[in-house]
Enzyme design. Structure first.
Site, short mmCIF file in Angstrom:
data_model
loop_
_atom_site.label_atom_id
_atom_site.label_comp_id
_atom_site.label_asym_id
_atom_site.label_seq_id
_atom_site.Cartn_x
_atom_site.Cartn_y
_atom_site.Cartn_z
N GLU A 1 -6.09 -7.83 -11.69
CA GLU A 1 -6.41 -6.67 -10.84
C GLU A 1 -7.77 -6.09 -11.20
O GLU A 1 -8.57 -5.75 -10.34
CB GLU A 1 -5.34 -5.58 -10.98
CG GLU A 1 -4.08 -5.92 -10.20
CD GLU A 1 -3.44 -4.69 -9.58
OE1 GLU A 1 -4.11 -3.97 -8.81
OE2 GLU A 1 -2.26 -4.46 -9.87
N ASP B 1 2.48 -1.14 -14.02
CA ASP B 1 3.13 -1.87 -12.93
C ASP B 1 3.59 -3.27 -13.37
O ASP B 1 4.76 -3.61 -13.16
CB ASP B 1 2.20 -1.96 -11.71
CG ASP B 1 1.70 -0.59 -11.29
OD1 ASP B 1 2.33 0.40 -11.67
OD2 ASP B 1 0.68 -0.51 -10.59
N GLY C 1 2.54 2.40 -2.67
CA GLY C 1 2.68 2.94 -4.01
C GLY C 1 3.87 2.39 -4.76
O GLY C 1 4.29 2.94 -5.77
N LEU C 2 4.44 1.27 -4.28
CA LEU C 2 5.57 0.65 -4.99
C LEU C 2 5.10 -0.59 -5.76
O LEU C 2 5.90 -1.41 -6.19
CB LEU C 2 6.68 0.26 -4.02
CG LEU C 2 7.34 1.41 -3.30
CD1 LEU C 2 8.42 0.91 -2.35
CD2 LEU C 2 7.97 2.39 -4.30
N SER C 3 3.79 -0.68 -5.90
CA SER C 3 3.20 -1.73 -6.73
C SER C 3 3.45 -3.14 -6.22
O SER C 3 3.81 -4.05 -6.98
CB SER C 3 3.72 -1.59 -8.15
OG SER C 3 2.90 -2.35 -8.96
N SER C 4 3.20 -3.32 -4.93
CA SER C 4 3.28 -4.66 -4.37
C SER C 4 2.25 -5.57 -5.03
O SER C 4 2.48 -6.77 -5.20
CB SER C 4 3.06 -4.63 -2.86
OG SER C 4 1.89 -3.90 -2.57
N SER C 5 1.10 -5.02 -5.43
CA SER C 5 0.05 -5.89 -5.97
C SER C 5 0.44 -6.48 -7.32
O SER C 5 0.21 -7.67 -7.57
CB SER C 5 -1.29 -5.16 -6.04
OG SER C 5 -1.15 -3.94 -6.68
N GLY D 1 0.81 -1.23 0.00
CA GLY D 1 0.00 0.00 0.00
C GLY D 1 0.83 1.26 0.00
O GLY D 1 0.32 2.35 0.29
C1 GLA Z 1 -1.29 2.83 -10.29
C2 GLA Z 1 -1.77 1.89 -11.38
C3 GLA Z 1 -1.00 2.12 -12.68
C4 GLA Z 1 -0.98 3.59 -13.07
C5 GLA Z 1 -0.57 4.44 -11.88
C6 GLA Z 1 -0.66 5.92 -12.17
O1 GLA Z 1 0.02 2.51 -9.91
O2 GLA Z 1 -1.60 0.56 -10.97
O3 GLA Z 1 -1.59 1.32 -13.71
O4 GLA Z 1 -2.20 4.00 -13.60
O5 GLA Z 1 -1.35 4.16 -10.73
O6 GLA Z 1 0.29 6.29 -13.10
#
Ligand code: GLA
Length: 355
Positions: A157, A169, A120-124, A118
């Site tokens: 997702e 991501d 914002g480093l795209s763990s999902s 959570g």
């Molecule tokens: C999230 C989403 C991405 C992108 C960014 C914003 O990380 O997973 O697909 O849209 O927000 O740039």
């Protein structure tokens, strides 16, 4: 792109457990452009998610989210129904792989990570990519290629968790390279490595402390709907084709202005990196932040405080990163700078791979 140092393809190994790792990502610039067929400049980070799969008899998947101390189990072919949070990624990955015709096998999965959730480093996306690689490997099946696999993860997702996220991501996790950012043109998509030579400068992320939420009823999905509304008003299929926001009602005009200007900032950043002009990279990060705060309206007070903390510590530029409404701030510091407390240095690492 070259990926000589990473292995996705299955190689037979009888009855043993397998491990897959997928990194999180930092997006240097190009925010909220991916779902508008635009440009982004992410890199994979060293931290990420590891999934271990052990063979099991029968057709059940048993999953253990080690860091959360939670479990789930389901039969292959019966993924729908129950399942909240991380369970939806496991069920969605299994279901979408089978939909692609990949024959999976029962197994025990252990998921663990060293990337904050959570933030914002795209763990999902990292969870999803690592799950797909481990599920294919334990079934002795070859996974889809990197771009189709990124699309599959995006479907997991979108359709299983309700977050309408784009390809940024999973593509960054699957296609990153050590020492490089990746310029992604989502039309195609086309990917080009861009050497991230920072000349002694440092990139760091600072968690704002406000957990971001991209779920079904989030501001993120609302922004996506606004972009679709702007396209309808402009009579175009994608904001990539927008050339001006003139004539649109507020706030659609500001949303479009962000997308047009952010695409321009991506190529300006690539050019600045190529010339070694790190001051200009910092100025572009600041300009991106202003646009995301004022035109796209995805900032929150905690994020503004984190940006200010980075500036006070001497950052040449700082901006909100990822989907917004919380999460982490990305900042560029000059050589020798003392990072503010809590800031974590980030460097481009290799793509997702089997271990
Ligand atoms: C999230 C989403 C991405 C992108 C960014 C914003 O990380 O997973 O697909 O849209 O927000 O740039």
């Amino acid at each position: 792109m070259r990926h000589s140092n990473t292995r996705l393809e299955h190689t037979p190994r009888e009855g043993r457990s397998v491990q897959a790792f997928a990194p999180g990502r930092v997006n240097l610039i190009g925010e909220h452009t991916d779902y508008n067929d635009g440009l982004c400049l992410p890199f994979a980070v060293e931290r990420g998610i590891t999934v271990t799969a052990e063979p099991a008899s029968g057709a059940a998947i048993e999953a253990h989210a080690e860091d959360l101390g939670e479990r789930d189990s389901f039969e292959l072919g019966a993924e729908s129904g129950a399942g909240e949070g991380w369970r939806r990624f496991v069920r969605g990955a299994a279901a979408e792989l089978q939909r692609e015709g990949i024959e999976l096998r029962g197994c025990r999965l252990t998921i663990s990570g060293d990337i904050p959730l959570g933030a914002g480093l795209s763990s999902s996306a990292a969870v999803c990519v690592a799950l797909c690689l481990a599920l294919c490997e334990i079934a002795e099946a070859s996974p889809p290629g990197r771009i189709p696999l990124a699309r599959l993860c995006s479907r997991v997702e979108n359709d299983w968790t309700g977050a309408q996220t784009g390809l940024l991501d999973p593509l960054a996790s699957l296609c990153g390279e050590r020492g490089q950012a990746v310029r992604i043109d989502m039309r195609g998509p086309e990917l080009r490595p861009v050497p991230l030579d920072l000349r002694g400068h440092l990139l760091a992320v600072l968690d704002s402390g406000a957990s971001h939420d991209l779920s079904a009823d989030s501001g993120y999905n609302e922004r996506r709907e606004e972009c679709r509304a702007a396209c309808r008003a402009l009579g175009i299929d994608s904001l990539r084709d927008a050339t001006s926001e003139a004539g649109l009602p507020d706030p659609l005009d500001r949303r479009v202005r962000h997308v047009i200007s952010e695409n321009e900032r991506v190529d300006a950043t690539v050019a600045a990196l190529e010339r070694g002009d790190l001051d200009e990279v910092g100025a572009l990060l600041d300009a991106s932040h202003r646009s995301l705060r004022d035109d796209y309206e995805v900032s929150v007070p905690e994020v503004e405080r984190a940006v200010e903390t980075c500036r006070q510590a001497g950052a040449l530029g700082a901006r909100i990163m990822g989907g917004g409404f919380g999460g982490s701030v990305l900042a560029l510091f000059p050589p020798g700078a003392q990072l503010p407390p809590g800031a974590v240095r980030v460097e481009p690492g290799p793509a997702a791979r089997l271990l």
